[in-house]
Scaffold this motif. Structure first.
Motif, PDB file in Angstrom:
ATOM      1  N   LYS A  47      37.774  47.156  44.892  1.00  0.00           N
ATOM      2  CA  LYS A  47      36.401  47.218  45.313  1.00  0.00           C
ATOM      3  C   LYS A  47      35.780  48.257  44.526  1.00  0.00           C
ATOM      4  O   LYS A  47      34.671  47.983  43.755  1.00  0.00           O
ATOM      5  CB  LYS A  47      36.504  47.967  46.805  1.00  0.00           C
ATOM      6  N   LYS A  48      36.418  49.205  43.914  1.00  0.00           N
ATOM      7  CA  LYS A  48      35.741  50.189  42.998  1.00  0.00           C
ATOM      8  C   LYS A  48      35.497  49.580  41.644  1.00  0.00           C
ATOM      9  O   LYS A  48      34.518  49.869  41.099  1.00  0.00           O
ATOM     10  CB  LYS A  48      36.362  51.416  43.030  1.00  0.00           C
ATOM     11  N   SER A  98      32.805  47.506  36.168  1.00  0.00           N
ATOM     12  CA  SER A  98      32.155  49.133  36.380  1.00  0.00           C
ATOM     13  C   SER A  98      32.601  49.884  35.084  1.00  0.00           C
ATOM     14  O   SER A  98      32.582  51.222  35.182  1.00  0.00           O
ATOM     15  CB  SER A  98      32.286  49.665  37.614  1.00  0.00           C
ATOM     16  N   CYS A 130      30.867  47.096  42.054  1.00  0.00           N
ATOM     17  CA  CYS A 130      29.869  47.882  41.467  1.00  0.00           C
ATOM     18  C   CYS A 130      29.923  47.803  40.040  1.00  0.00           C
ATOM     19  O   CYS A 130      31.041  47.980  39.116  1.00  0.00           O
ATOM     20  CB  CYS A 130      30.355  49.450  41.755  1.00  0.00           C
ATOM     21  N   ARG A 131      28.854  47.500  39.527  1.00  0.00           N
ATOM     22  CA  ARG A 131      28.613  46.970  38.065  1.00  0.00           C
ATOM     23  C   ARG A 131      28.089  48.221  37.057  1.00  0.00           C
ATOM     24  O   ARG A 131      27.088  48.775  37.650  1.00  0.00           O
ATOM     25  CB  ARG A 131      27.819  45.715  37.713  1.00  0.00           C
TER      26      ARG A 131
END
Length: 615
Positions: free
Chosen positions: A50-51, A73, A55-56
């Motif tokens: 998820k991390k 990310s 998140c980009r």
């Protein structure tokens, strides 16, 4: 081809995450980072995924900068390909004329892991669109990219570097056609263009073919010669003889970066004695084995080997570049105390700013010529140049934090026929002359060596003594700057919102800190300046970063802000005395007390678990 060939079953229970995992597996052509994501799936570590994937990494005015590992990310081949595709699409939109597009782009890289790889992927994407690329064949100091953009009249420049960040990081810095760093709205438009061009084209990965293209040109030799010709022209002729006679011994560290050959040449053309390079740190090494953080701004902890060499060769002066050589640090052994003084960025800026004015006057003895000259500093930097300008007759202007603002403002001044002699930010960034519209640690090193030689030979003064002379001339400007590390973004927002809603009252700020009364507050995040009749700040405001400035009744100025590239809350403070105020020790004690009380009352470092900078 990935080493994990077995079928990967994706079932995180989160539809969006499953889609992003599949995108990564379909799109990434780098075996190492592809296996990173596949391994996390096989382990069922969906929290980490998820991390990494939901998140980009956003493209901002600093471009990109972050840790090198798999995920949208972070910095990796796939994110670089997506960024390059978005950038080239935006460039073509801004310059639709095919003739314009033949002006090409400039690309280079530093000595970090993956820097050349990221640069080659970027070059490949532009070449695939039939846009020529001036691709430096060797590791390059960052200032040589904007320098080439200007002289090649290129559409933009890209430098792959993470400057002084830890070895795990890399970055992607973009300059516009005016050779200054991009500012809004280009950053937002590039980010939007990236998001519309995420699917990597098969051709974007074919670097071997692109690097053999006739559209690829190496500007290294031409720009190397031209840069040093231009640098030589900024040093008045009489100082060449002084440099030769002074034979000043200077120790230099490149901090495991790219700076040495450039500083070596700068000293050669300036008639300065060759530097004594710290051998252990002279050549590029992506491991940065001798320093925890390759940032000379950290102070003595980064200069241990330099001080050791200085003792061995009998040198009282040290200069240091950061790894991409766009910053300059300076240390001098104080002849009175025999202790090393590491100058902060404000002190170096005061010295080089004064020297830039002195050099200009040597070439332009008519006092009226100063009226069209500008010196700039960021708003969190010392106001010493402002005090100088009142006495010397030049113009001073402050900008938002960052050379992107000073570079673009310099363009505006120059277009109106004015001269920009100098610009600086307290984070040891200096632009001596307008040859490069960005901070430049190479030219700054040459001018610093020239100034030190002149002051020693003609005035019998060290740099410490020169700085004291300037304080007596223009007023004692004493600053205390540092930072706290904070790895929780939500906590940072909470800290600043507490300041804006002081004691629970909405849109209310502190009226005093301890027994020090606050005269005005400027909040460039909220767009408030209580010193202005309409409460609107003169400088642009932005909700994307935190920045609040307090001006106290005793004329002390203190700013709290967040870093755009690191997990830091920074503070900057300065007391600006008048020339007849000679109670320097009292001023130091008072500013320290104000800083301590402000930090403890507003940031509450203990309660918030903030980590203080240590030297």
């Amino acid at each position: 081809m990935s080493s994990l060939e077995k079928d990967i079953k994706i079932n995180s229970g989160n539809v969006e995450l499953d889609e992003k995992i599949q995108e990564w597996i379909d799109w990434d052509k780098n075996e190492k980072t592809l296996d990173e994501i596949k391994s996390l799936v096989l382990l069922g570590d969906y929290e980490t995924l998820k991390k990494r994937l939901l998140c980009r990494m956003a493209f901002g005015t600093a471009g990109l900068r972050g840790k090198m590992q798999a995920g949208f990310s972070f910095m990796n081949d796939l994110v670089i390909v997506q960024t390059g595709q978005g950038l080239v699409t935006y460039i073509k939109k801004c310059f639709p004329n095919k003739v314009d597009q033949q002006r090409g782009v400039v690309i280079s890289y530093d000595g970090r892991y993956n820097s050349r790889r990221f640069a080659e992927l970027t070059a490949t994407i532009f070449i695939n669109e039939n846009i020529p690329v001036y691709f430096y064949s060797k590791l390059t100091a960052t200032p040589f990219v904007p320098f080439a953009v200007y002289h090649k009249k290129a559409l933009c420049g890209i430098m792959v570097t993470a400057s002084h960040n830890p070895k795990e990081d890399n970055g992607y810095k973009v300059y516009w056609e005016n050779s200054a760093q991009i500012i809004s709205p280009h950053d937002k438009n590039i980010q939007n263009s990236i998001l519309k061009n995420l699917n990597p084209l098969p051709s974007s990965w074919k670097t071997e073919e692109a690097m053999k293209s006739s559209l690829l040109h190496d500007p290294y030799d031409e720009m190397f010669k031209l840069y040093f010709d231009k640098l030589q022209a900024t040093i008045p002729p009489k100082f060449y003889k002084i440099n030769e006679e002074a034979q000043l011994k200077i120790v230099y560290t490149a901090m495991h970066g790219v700076g040495y050959p450039f500083v070596q040449k700068a000293y050669e053309i300036s008639n300065l004695k060759p530097v004594h390079a710290v051998i252990e740190q002279r050549d590029p090494d992506p491991e940065f084995p001798t320093v925890k953080f390759p940032n000379p701004e950290e102070g003595k902890s980064c200069l241990v080997l330099s001080m050791k060499l200085a003792d061995e060769v009998g040198s009282d002066l040290i200069i240091a570049n950061d790894p991409d050589a766009d910053r300059l640090a300076v240390a001098e052994r104080d002849s009175r105390t025999k202790e090393w003084k590491v100058f902060n960025g404000n002190e170096i800026g005061s010295l080089l700013g004064w020297w830039s004015v002195k050099c200009f006057k040597e070439a332009h003895p008519n006092v009226d010529d100063m009226k069209n000259c500008y010196l700039l500093a960021s708003t969190v930097s010392s106001k010493m140049l402002k005090s100088m300008g009142k006495k010397e007759g030049f113009n001073f202007e402050e900008t938002l934090t960052g050379f992107k603002y000073m570079g673009n403002r310099s363009v505006e001044f120059m277009e109106k026929g004015n001269q920009v002699l100098f610009a600086f930010e307290e984070a040891i960034g200096f632009m001596v002359s307008s040859n490069v519209l960005d901070k430049d640690g190479v030219s700054a090193a040459a001018h610093l060596g020239t100034m030190a030689s002149y002051m020693k030979l003609k005035e019998n003064k060290t740099l410490c003594e020169t700085l004291e002379y300037l304080y007596k001339m223009y007023g004692y400007h004493y600053s205390l700057n540092s930072y706290f590390l904070c790895y929780e973004p939500e906590k940072i927002i909470k800290i600043f919102e507490r300041i804006r809603n002081w004691k629970g009252e909405k849109d209310s700020y502190p009226s005093s800190i301890g027994n020090y009364k606050i005269d005005s507050i400027r909040d460039l995040t909220a767009g408030i300046d209580t010193s202005q009749p309409n409460r609107k700040p003169l400088l642009p405001s932005s909700k994307s970063s935190q920045m609040i400035t307090f001006t106290f009744e005793n004329d002390t100025v203190l700013t709290l802000r967040t870093s755009g590239t690191e997990p830091k809350i920074k503070y900057y403070s300065e007391y600006c005395a008048k020339p007849d105020e000679n109670n320097w020790k009292e001023i130091q004690d008072k500013l320290k007390d104000i800083v301590d009380k402000t930090v403890n009352e507003l940031l509450q470092p203990t309660e918030n678990g903030l980590i203080q900078k240590s030297d």
